[in-house]
Design an enzyme around this catalytic site. Structure first.
Site, mmCIF file in Angstrom:
data_model
loop_
_atom_site.group_PDB
_atom_site.id
_atom_site.type_symbol
_atom_site.label_atom_id
_atom_site.label_comp_id
_atom_site.label_asym_id
_atom_site.label_seq_id
_atom_site.Cartn_x
_atom_site.Cartn_y
_atom_site.Cartn_z
ATOM 1 N N ASP A 120 46.684 65.636 13.764
ATOM 2 C CA ASP A 120 45.415 66.274 13.400
ATOM 3 C C ASP A 120 45.495 67.756 13.775
ATOM 4 O O ASP A 120 45.006 68.189 14.809
ATOM 5 C CB ASP A 120 44.256 65.588 14.120
ATOM 6 C CG ASP A 120 42.919 66.012 13.538
ATOM 7 O OD1 ASP A 120 42.920 66.829 12.596
ATOM 8 O OD2 ASP A 120 41.891 65.529 14.025
ATOM 9 N N HIS A 228 36.453 61.741 16.543
ATOM 10 C CA HIS A 228 35.642 62.889 16.116
ATOM 11 C C HIS A 228 34.152 62.563 16.156
ATOM 12 O O HIS A 228 33.751 61.440 15.906
ATOM 13 C CB HIS A 228 36.041 63.320 14.706
ATOM 14 C CG HIS A 228 37.451 63.819 14.659
ATOM 15 N ND1 HIS A 228 38.237 63.718 13.556
ATOM 16 C CD2 HIS A 228 38.208 64.394 15.623
ATOM 17 C CE1 HIS A 228 39.425 64.238 13.823
ATOM 18 N NE2 HIS A 228 39.440 64.649 15.070
ATOM 19 N N HIS A 260 33.168 68.076 17.042
ATOM 20 C CA HIS A 260 34.578 67.824 17.351
ATOM 21 C C HIS A 260 35.227 67.257 16.093
ATOM 22 O O HIS A 260 34.923 66.143 15.692
ATOM 23 C CB HIS A 260 34.664 66.822 18.516
ATOM 24 C CG HIS A 260 36.074 66.431 18.862
ATOM 25 N ND1 HIS A 260 36.394 65.314 19.574
ATOM 26 C CD2 HIS A 260 37.256 67.031 18.577
ATOM 27 C CE1 HIS A 260 37.701 65.231 19.728
ATOM 28 N NE2 HIS A 260 38.252 66.259 19.127
ATOM 29 N N GLY A 404 33.734 65.241 26.032
ATOM 30 C CA GLY A 404 33.972 63.991 26.745
ATOM 31 C C GLY A 404 34.093 62.853 25.755
ATOM 32 O O GLY A 404 34.030 63.054 24.549
ATOM 33 N N SER A 410 30.071 66.287 28.537
ATOM 34 C CA SER A 410 31.066 67.279 28.108
ATOM 35 C C SER A 410 30.949 68.480 29.034
ATOM 36 O O SER A 410 29.974 68.607 29.772
ATOM 37 C CB SER A 410 30.788 67.704 26.671
ATOM 38 O OG SER A 410 30.923 66.607 25.805
ATOM 39 N N HIS A 429 41.891 69.028 27.382
ATOM 40 C CA HIS A 429 41.116 69.091 26.135
ATOM 41 C C HIS A 429 39.993 68.078 26.080
ATOM 42 O O HIS A 429 39.109 68.182 25.262
ATOM 43 C CB HIS A 429 42.037 68.935 24.932
ATOM 44 C CG HIS A 429 42.321 67.519 24.552
ATOM 45 N ND1 HIS A 429 42.935 66.626 25.406
ATOM 46 C CD2 HIS A 429 42.056 66.826 23.415
ATOM 47 C CE1 HIS A 429 43.056 65.462 24.790
ATOM 48 N NE2 HIS A 429 42.529 65.544 23.605
#
Lengths: 506, 223
Positions: A120, A228, A260, A404, A410, A429
């Site tokens: 990705d 995602h 995301h 997160g 997050s 990340h």
């Protein structure tokens, strides 16, 4: 390959401080440099358990443990410094996810590897702020989640609602966010607050196969599946008041939106195509690697350059994709609150990429060197005053967005000088997988996962509820452990903690 | 290489001399002894005259020893450089009166005199303030003494370029840190102005090109 038992393997690992382990040469054959990984006590146990399991007799097949993969990367030609494993490291294709490695561009033997970028390409996180407070959103949270879900198509096989033809696609691949800007999907300030200003200049759409373009075209402006998501979050805790205020985050309870996503099927096809080409190049140039999955080509070979140009096009695709979703998010909010996105102050705080290879300048042994830095599941985290970060963040350091796992928190971090010298300006990340997808499906029930999220007061919209357990928080490492390790090790600095109130997922 | 010195000594072809070529090298040495240095009597120059003989090297070593060359152990280039300088020195000593009044011709200025707006260009490099400033910076960066402050300053620049973070004594931190911080802040302010202008330009272009559209009939939610 040598077979050693677990205790013999441990002799090659040395804890150099409470948050950092060294992998000595010899752990895997032909290591050119040493490896290193950052963990705290909890993550250390996960990491070593994984190694112990792989040492059990009869354990073959599947991915190698993360430590082994870090060491195999250290054996690639042209690598400089150290092969670095970040706290969220877990096994991936060739390179571990959460591994960064830099290669000296001036060394003719140096390589570029699609496995070091991931399938990705330019998967990343974008954070939008608003001037709303949690209490403004809570009464219409369900409607807002539904509105987002209606605007942003999600899931495997989803199609975007921004009309594009093949010519638009070619231009978008070359121009990245400049295309979105030209067409009016984003604001000028968005480009300013985006890694690389949302455009890789070396992108060359002619190096991308027709098949990739065909796969990618209908998917632009879609979120995708897997890990995602788009989340409506609120500021839960502010650790660094100054840095947070520079990002426009002034108070707890402030509402933000995190997106995301990556380059969807397009990037996947680019990587697949490149792997085929690279196997040929390896045979021709006699490049030896420890693991077949580490297919690579010399940076200056035709295959290496073609891959870098195609990868850059895929990176541009991802930025256009996130930009399109930014546009759709602003529309969704504008409709619900009957206010212009401008008046809601819906600015992009930053946009980071965590699957990419880039040419950067770094100081190695006191000398400035041009390096090809692979970051796979690793975010760039440049320190204050670095010329490549936006002017607004010159004093704070680059914002680093850490998404997160679904339903957990997050974080926003900032880059540090220590990170620049220790990890080539890289940090973690996200949470990082702890259980494989198959294992999560076996061990968890999707209904339990959804009920649990609801009980936490999180609205959720998913395209495929039956896959939701793959992304359950239980399948991941604890993101707080990961972030705290990065903070304690000094490779990045905690700024803000965010907590989700609504999740949109594939 | 050596073009200037050979020209000064009146060598017939200073332009084409290649010091890497063994033969040319030897003939220049012989030419120097024959024409300029004349340390040996003519009949003693036999060893140097046999340019093609293997014994030439020994003769050359002996010759240098006789001249008390300080670089007789150095590379051939260094050796020749010393010989040339020695010859120039002798030449000058022979004609002191002639050369004493020599004036260096000022090269004609090709470009018209441009008045620079850069305040750094108008600095008085010999002013005591400048010299003192350089002295202090040099002390911090560990650059040794030299009579030309500009040369010392370029040495400091070189150090800053090669090692980005020179260690300065702790007590002097504010001397270096404060002005550096001020410069950084001024730079950031300039950068912000520039970025704002860029954004304004982008918005101006957008008013011509932008036409964002959506078509919900195209959308499809996946599984």
């Amino acid at each position: 390959m040598v077979v050693r038992n677990y205790n013999e393997e441990l002799k090659y690992l040395e804890k150099i401080n409470p948050y950092c382990w060294r992998i000595k040469k010899g752990f895997q054959p032909n290591m050119n440099v040493e490896g290193v990984f950052y963990v705290n006590n909890t993550l250390e146990k996960l990491m070593l358990d994984e190694l112990r399991n792989s040492c059990r007799p009869g354990m073959t097949g599947g991915f190698l443990p993360g430590v082994k993969q870090i060491a195999n990367v250290a054996a690639l030609p042209g690598i400089v410094g150290r092969s670095v494993g970040l706290p969220d490291v877990h096994s991936g294709y060739g390179f571990a996810i959460g591994n960064m490695a830099a290669f000296d561009v001036s060394d003719p033997k140096s390589i570029v590897s699609p496995g070091g970028v991931g399938f990705d390409i330019n998967c990343g996180v974008r954070l939008l702020r608003t001037n709303l407070h949690e209490k403004d959103v809570l009464p219409i949270k369900e409607q807002l989640a539904q509105s987002l879900f209606d605007h942003i198509p999600v899931g495997v096989g989803s199609k975007g609602i921004i009309p594009m033809n093949a010519r638009d696609m070619e231009e978008a691949l070359e121009m990245g966010m400049d295309w979105s800007l030209r067409e009016g999907y984003v604001w000028a300030e968005d480009k300013e607050h985006c890694e690389e200003y949302g455009r890789m200049l070396n992108a060359d759409p002619s190096k991308v196969s027709l098949r990739s373009k065909k796969r990618g075209l209908p998917q632009l402006g879609t979120l995708g599946a897997g890990n995602h998501y788009a989340e409506i979050q609120v500021v839960d805790e502010i650790y660094d008041k100054y840095a947070a205020s520079k990002m426009g985050l002034e108070r707890t309870g402030q509402v933000v939106v995190m997106i995301h996503s990556g380059s969807r099927g397009f990037g996947h096809q680019v990587a697949t195509d490149a792997l085929v080409q690279m196997e040929k190049a390896m045979k021709r140039d006699q490049i030896a690697v420890n693991d077949r999955q580490l297919a690579c080509a010399r940076i200056n070979s035709v295959e290496g350059q073609d891959y870098l140009k195609a990868m850059a096009a895929a990176a541009n695709f991802a930025w256009v994709n996130r930009s399109s979703m930014t546009f759709l998010t602003r529309q969704a909010f504008a409709k619900q609150f009957k206010m212009a996105p401008d008046d809601l102050d819906m600015h992009v705080i930053y946009d980071v990429s965590h699957n990419i290879a880039k040419i950067e300048e770094h100081v190695v042994d006191g000398k400035v060197k041009t390096l090809l830095v692979h970051r796979k599941g690793s975010t760039r985290a440049f320190p204050p005053h670095h010329p490549l970060i936006p002017v607004d963040y010159q004093l704070t350091g680059q914002p680093v967005l850490i998404g997160g796992s679904m339903g957990t928190c997050s974080y926003v971090l900032t880059g540090t000088h220590q990170g620049m010298t220790e990890t080539f300006g890289s940090t973690c990340h996200g949470a990082g997988r702890a259980l494989s997808r198959a294992k999560s499906r076996r061990n968890l029930d999707y209904k339990d996962v959804l009920t649990k999220l609801e009980s936490m007061g999180i609205s959720i919209r998913v395209a495929s509820p039956k896959l939701v357990m793959e992304e359950a928080p239980e399948s991941y490492k604890n993101v707080t452990d990961v972030v705290n390790t990065c903070h304690a090790a000094g490779i990045s600095k905690k700024t803000v903690k965010l907590r989700p109130i609504a999740v949109i997922k594939g | 290489m050596f073009k200037l010195k050979l020209t000064a000594l009146g060598h017939p072809n200073p332009e084409s001399f290649n010091c890497e070529d063994e033969k040319e090298y030897r003939s220049v040495v012989l030419w120097l002894e024959d024409q300029k240095i004349r340390h040996y009597k003519i009949e003693d120059r036999e060893g140097l005259r046999n340019i093609d003989a293997d014994s030439w090297k020994e003769a050359y070593d002996l010759y240098q020893k006789d001249l008390v060359s300080p670089v007789s152990d150095g590379s051939p280039n260094e050796q020749l450089n010393w010989l040339l300088s020695y010859a120039v020195r002798l030449e000058f000593a022979d004609n002191v009166t002639k050369y004493k009044d020599a004036k260096i011709e000022q090269p004609k200025q090709a470009a018209p005199n441009v008045v620079s707006s850069n305040p750094l260009d108008n600095l008085n490099f010999s002013s005591p303030a400048f010299v003192n400033g350089v002295e202090r910076v040099c002390a911090l960066t560990g650059v040794g003494p030299h009579s030309d402050p500009k040369l010392r300053l370029s040495a400091v620049a070189k150090i800053l370029k090669t090692s980005p973070h020179p260690d300065y004594p702790r007590t002097e931190v504010s001397v270096v840190q404060q002005p550096a911080d001020v410069l950084k802040l001024l730079f950031i302010q300039d950068l912000r102005d520039l970025q704002t202008k860029i954004n304004e330009a982008l918005v101006a272009v957008q008013s011509v090109t932008a036409d964002p559209r959506t078509d919900t009939s195209l959308g499809r939610v996946g599984r």
